[in-house]
Enzyme design. Structure first.
Site, PDB file in Angstrom:
ATOM      1  N   LYS A 196       4.585   5.926  -6.565  1.00 48.12           N
ATOM      2  CA  LYS A 196       4.475   4.641  -5.870  1.00 48.12           C
ATOM      3  C   LYS A 196       3.209   3.916  -6.328  1.00 48.12           C
ATOM      4  CE  LYS A 196       3.834   2.683  -1.183  1.00 48.12           C
ATOM      5  NZ  LYS A 196       3.895   2.955   0.276  1.00 48.12           N
ATOM      6  N   ASP A 248      -1.125  -2.803   0.239  1.00 44.88           N
ATOM      7  CA  ASP A 248      -0.031  -2.898   1.193  1.00 44.88           C
ATOM      8  C   ASP A 248      -0.521  -3.565   2.483  1.00 44.88           C
ATOM      9  OD1 ASP A 248       2.218  -2.616   2.746  1.00 44.88           O
ATOM     10  OD2 ASP A 248       2.078  -0.418   2.937  1.00 44.88           O
ATOM     11  N   LYS A 257       0.498  -5.427   8.915  1.00 45.72           N
ATOM     12  CA  LYS A 257      -0.216  -4.319   9.553  1.00 45.72           C
ATOM     13  C   LYS A 257      -1.366  -4.859  10.393  1.00 45.72           C
ATOM     14  CE  LYS A 257       0.455  -0.905   5.838  1.00 45.72           C
ATOM     15  NZ  LYS A 257       1.198   0.103   6.615  1.00 45.72           N
ATOM     16  N   ASP A 286      -2.647   2.616  -1.913  1.00 42.18           N
ATOM     17  CA  ASP A 286      -1.202   2.825  -1.795  1.00 42.18           C
ATOM     18  C   ASP A 286      -0.541   2.990  -3.167  1.00 42.18           C
ATOM     19  OD1 ASP A 286       0.722   3.280   0.109  1.00 42.18           O
ATOM     20  OD2 ASP A 286       1.352   1.180   0.280  1.00 42.18           O
ATOM     21  N   ASP A 328       7.222  -3.595   5.879  1.00 47.83           N
ATOM     22  CA  ASP A 328       6.162  -2.608   5.653  1.00 47.83           C
ATOM     23  C   ASP A 328       6.726  -1.293   5.113  1.00 47.83           C
ATOM     24  OD1 ASP A 328       3.624  -1.632   5.555  1.00 47.83           O
ATOM     25  OD2 ASP A 328       3.398  -1.349   7.730  1.00 47.83           O
ATOM     26  N   GLU A 384       7.953  -0.690   2.303  1.00 46.27           N
ATOM     27  CA  GLU A 384       8.158  -1.212   0.946  1.00 46.27           C
ATOM     28  C   GLU A 384       8.176  -0.117  -0.108  1.00 46.27           C
ATOM     29  OE1 GLU A 384       5.305  -0.853   2.310  1.00 46.27           O
ATOM     30  OE2 GLU A 384       4.084  -0.040   0.678  1.00 46.27           O
ATOM     31  N   ARG A 389       9.548   2.889  -0.222  1.00 42.37           N
ATOM     32  CA  ARG A 389      10.866   3.456  -0.526  1.00 42.37           C
ATOM     33  C   ARG A 389      11.717   2.476  -1.327  1.00 42.37           C
ATOM     34  NH1 ARG A 389      12.010   4.197   5.748  1.00 42.37           N
ATOM     35  NH2 ARG A 389       9.749   4.403   5.616  1.00 42.37           N
TER      36      ARG A 389
HETATM   37  N1  BES Z   1       1.696   2.795   2.796  1.00 42.30           N
HETATM   38  C1  BES Z   1       2.278   2.982   4.074  1.00 42.30           C
HETATM   39  C2  BES Z   1       2.168   4.418   4.579  1.00 42.30           C
HETATM   40  C3  BES Z   1       0.799   4.952   4.893  1.00 42.30           C
HETATM   41  C4  BES Z   1       0.334   4.938   6.202  1.00 42.30           C
HETATM   42  C5  BES Z   1      -0.002   5.534   3.940  1.00 42.30           C
HETATM   43  C6  BES Z   1      -0.891   5.471   6.508  1.00 42.30           C
HETATM   44  C7  BES Z   1      -1.241   6.055   4.234  1.00 42.30           C
HETATM   45  C8  BES Z   1      -1.681   6.027   5.534  1.00 42.30           C
HETATM   46  C9  BES Z   1       3.760   2.624   4.039  1.00 42.30           C
HETATM   47  O1  BES Z   1       4.125   1.632   3.148  1.00 42.30           O
HETATM   48  C10 BES Z   1       4.140   2.157   5.398  1.00 42.30           C
HETATM   49  O2  BES Z   1       3.654   1.142   5.786  1.00 42.30           O
HETATM   50  N2  BES Z   1       4.992   2.914   6.077  1.00 42.30           N
HETATM   51  C11 BES Z   1       5.431   2.559   7.391  1.00 42.30           C
HETATM   52  C12 BES Z   1       6.929   2.720   7.448  1.00 42.30           C
HETATM   53  C13 BES Z   1       7.533   2.171   8.701  1.00 42.30           C
HETATM   54  C14 BES Z   1       7.407   0.662   8.721  1.00 42.30           C
HETATM   55  C15 BES Z   1       8.965   2.583   8.761  1.00 42.30           C
HETATM   56  C16 BES Z   1       4.753   3.517   8.386  1.00 42.30           C
HETATM   57  O3  BES Z   1       4.613   4.692   8.080  1.00 42.30           O
HETATM   58  O4  BES Z   1       4.336   3.046   9.432  1.00 42.30           O
HETATM   59 ZN    ZN Z   2       2.901   1.327   1.521  1.00 38.89          ZN
HETATM   60 MN    MN Z   3       3.957  -0.299   4.016  1.00 34.55          MN
END
Ligand code: BES
Ligand code: ZN
Ligand code: MN
Length: 505
Positions: free
Chosen positions: A274, A279, A286, A297, A356, A358, A360
């Site tokens: 990734k 992000d 966020k 990220d 968010d 993104e 996947r």
């Molecule tokens: N990059 C984040 C995941 C992340 C969170 C990495 C904390 C490192 C520390 C990812 O893109 C994300 O935002 N995931 C969301 C998914 C949700 C919206 C289904 C999450 O985990 O909240």
């Molecule tokens: Zn992310």
């Molecule tokens: Mn995200």
């Protein structure tokens, strides 16, 4: 333009069969175990310190507990200034992983004390070649400092000379030197990945990320191709294009190939990382608190790039493909919005519920592409879900995939390499959470089992091929001390390199 800072680069390490008595150094680091008896093999070292070690053990100032440091001057005229005894825990519990971390901790301590000529004395019951590699790896990792943007007061200087003292039969020297070089390359490549992850997003845009990847990889003999927006559109990567729409920075796909002459046509290892250089969450933005962390990220992408480098430098006799989709996730006026439907390169359609989620999306196209290029064994690595941090904390990465045999190989390799991961289930029932009314898939499955539904999403893009997914949201960023720097951890680099080597056997 700024490139790798000197503290990511590691000078050659020397391996020697010499005794500490014959070494010229500012400091020799020596592991000591709980209940170590200075009357045994430590007698000479104890003597060199005027029996300071013996006294410290007797008074229990020193007990050999992990990472405890006892620093004492050499008083008998050896050409070494000081000895740092470093606690190694119980001799019976001594592992390669412990040794690697001790070497890092000792070298960091030495740097703090402005040591220039450093020697590490091998002790313990780990087979010599393995111990030498682990020490070299740990010492190389300790060369890293995350202070490239400090203009004045810099962290401790780098060690100038590093010597590993490892006795053993004279005819094995070249094998030991090769293991030290392997450890050095692993540690240094890990440092490069850390440095990339630490880069702020105004410096490391997707296109600069691709340039840096190309520099790092080409210098190691990896073939690199960078796909721009037009080529990405031609391949039909609608998921990646969807995520990048909200940003003024164009996306890239970094494609790397290690194809050594004579390597068998199969297996082909495909590494997909990734590469979200920042992000924000996009329109599903966020909260401000802690958002700065989202510059890392792209840590999975950095791990893939730097693993490709190490795989090439170590001449692993196997074909390896690396694919890193790189983009920002921004809430610009053309940004993806909740409810939008995207079409992936594989043809599957996705209803985007939360912008968010993104990672996947871009990995769906990335995995498809790696398979399209001929990968027979896929591994993807991503800072994918906060849910993985909730499940396993900062210690272990979450591991998913199919078939079980491939997942187990990845788990075992990670364990040995110092990148630990633990298997999580992918039961069919979880797939229900991704059912969309209007498209083939939703991009989120709600809060329950968040890291599992993310993995399920990815599974739709690998059908059939052996695939493992590492969610490194918890492990990509280190908390600091005594053996990890604050910031990017470089997780995945060592796992991938060892995976390439073991798959080639
Ligand atoms: N990059 C984040 C995941 C992340 C969170 C990495 C904390 C490192 C520390 C990812 O893109 C994300 O935002 N995931 C969301 C998914 C949700 C919206 C289904 C999450 O985990 O909240
Ligand atoms: Zn992310
Ligand atoms: Mn995200």
């Amino acid at each position: 333009m700024l490139r790798m800072s000197p503290t990511a680069v590691v000078p050659a390490l020397e391996v020697s069969g010499a005794s500490p008595a014959d070494v010229e150094a500012d400091l020799i680091a020596v592991p000591i175990f709980e209940s170590d008896d200075p009357a045994e093999d430590l007698r000479e070292l104890d003597g060199a310190t005027g029996n300071a070690l013996m006294r410290a053990l007797e008074s229990r100032e020193v007990e050999g507990r992990p990472y405890e440091i006892f620093l004492t001057p050499v008083t008998n005229g050896w050409r070494t200034g000081r000895i740092a005894f470093i606690g190694a825990g119980k001799r019976a519990d001594f592992t390669t992983e412990r040794l690697r971390k001790l070497a890092t901790a000792a070298a960091l301590q030495a740097r703090q004390r402005r040591v220039q000529r450093f020697a590490w004395l091998n002790r313990g019951d780990i087979p010599l070649p393995e111990a030498v590699q682990a020490a070299a790896e740990g010492l190389a990792l300790a060369a890293f400092s995350g202070d490239r943007y400090k203009s004045a007061e810099r962290a401790a200087p780098a060690l100038e000379e590093i010597l590993i003292l490892a006795g053993g039969p004279e005819d094995d020297r070249s094998a030991l030197e090769a293991r030290a070089e392997r450890g050095r390359i692993l540690g240094e490549s890990c440092n490069f990945a850390r440095e990339l992850a630490n880069e702020p997003s105004n410096v490391l845009t997707p296109s600069i990320f691709a340039e840096r990847a190309a520099d790092i990889c080409r210098a190691a003999g990896v073939t690199v191709e960078v796909l721009g927006e037009r080529e990405i559109a031609q391949l039909g990567m609608g998921l990646l294009l969807g995520v990048s729409r909200g940003s003024a920075e164009p996306p890239r796909v970094i494609v790397m190939r290690h194809s050594p002459p004579g390597a068998p046509a199969s297996p082909v290892l495909g590494l997909v990382g990734k590469g979200v250089t920042f992000d924000t969450g996009g329109i599903s933005i966020k909260p401000a608190d802690g958002m700065e962390r989202m510059k890392d990220d792209m840590a999975g992408g950095a791990a893939v790039i730097c693993a490709m480098r190490a795989i090439a430098l170590l001449n692993a006799p196997i074909n390896v493909i690396g694919v890193v989709p790189a983009t920002e996730n921004m809430p610009g006026s053309r940004a993806l919005k909740p409810g939008d439907v995207l079409t992936s390169a594989s043809g599957k359609t996705v209803e985007v519920i939360n912008t968010d989620a993104e990672g996947r999306l871009i990995l769906g196209d990335g995995l498809w592409y790696a398979k399209h290029l001929g990968a027979t064994h896929l591994v993807d690595v991503a800072t994918l879900t906060g849910a993985a941090v909730v499940a396993l904390g900062k210690v272990t990465s979450a591991l998913f995939g199919q078939p079980d045999e491939w997942v187990e190989i990845v788990r075992r390799t990670g364990q040995a390499a110092g990148d630990r991961c633990w298997p999580m289930p992918l039961y069919d029932e979880y797939a229900d959470q991704l059912r969309s009314e209007i498209a083939d898939l939703l991009n989120t499955g709600g809060r329950p089992a968040g890291s599992i539904t993310a993995a399920h999403f990815l599974q739709h893009f690998v059908n059939g091929v052996a695939w493992a997914h590492l969610d490194i949201a918890g492990t990509a960023w280190g908390a600091g001390k005594p053996y990890t720097p604050k910031g990017g951890s470089g997780f995945g680099v060592r796992l991938f390199v060892e995976l390439a080597r073991s798959l080639s056997r």
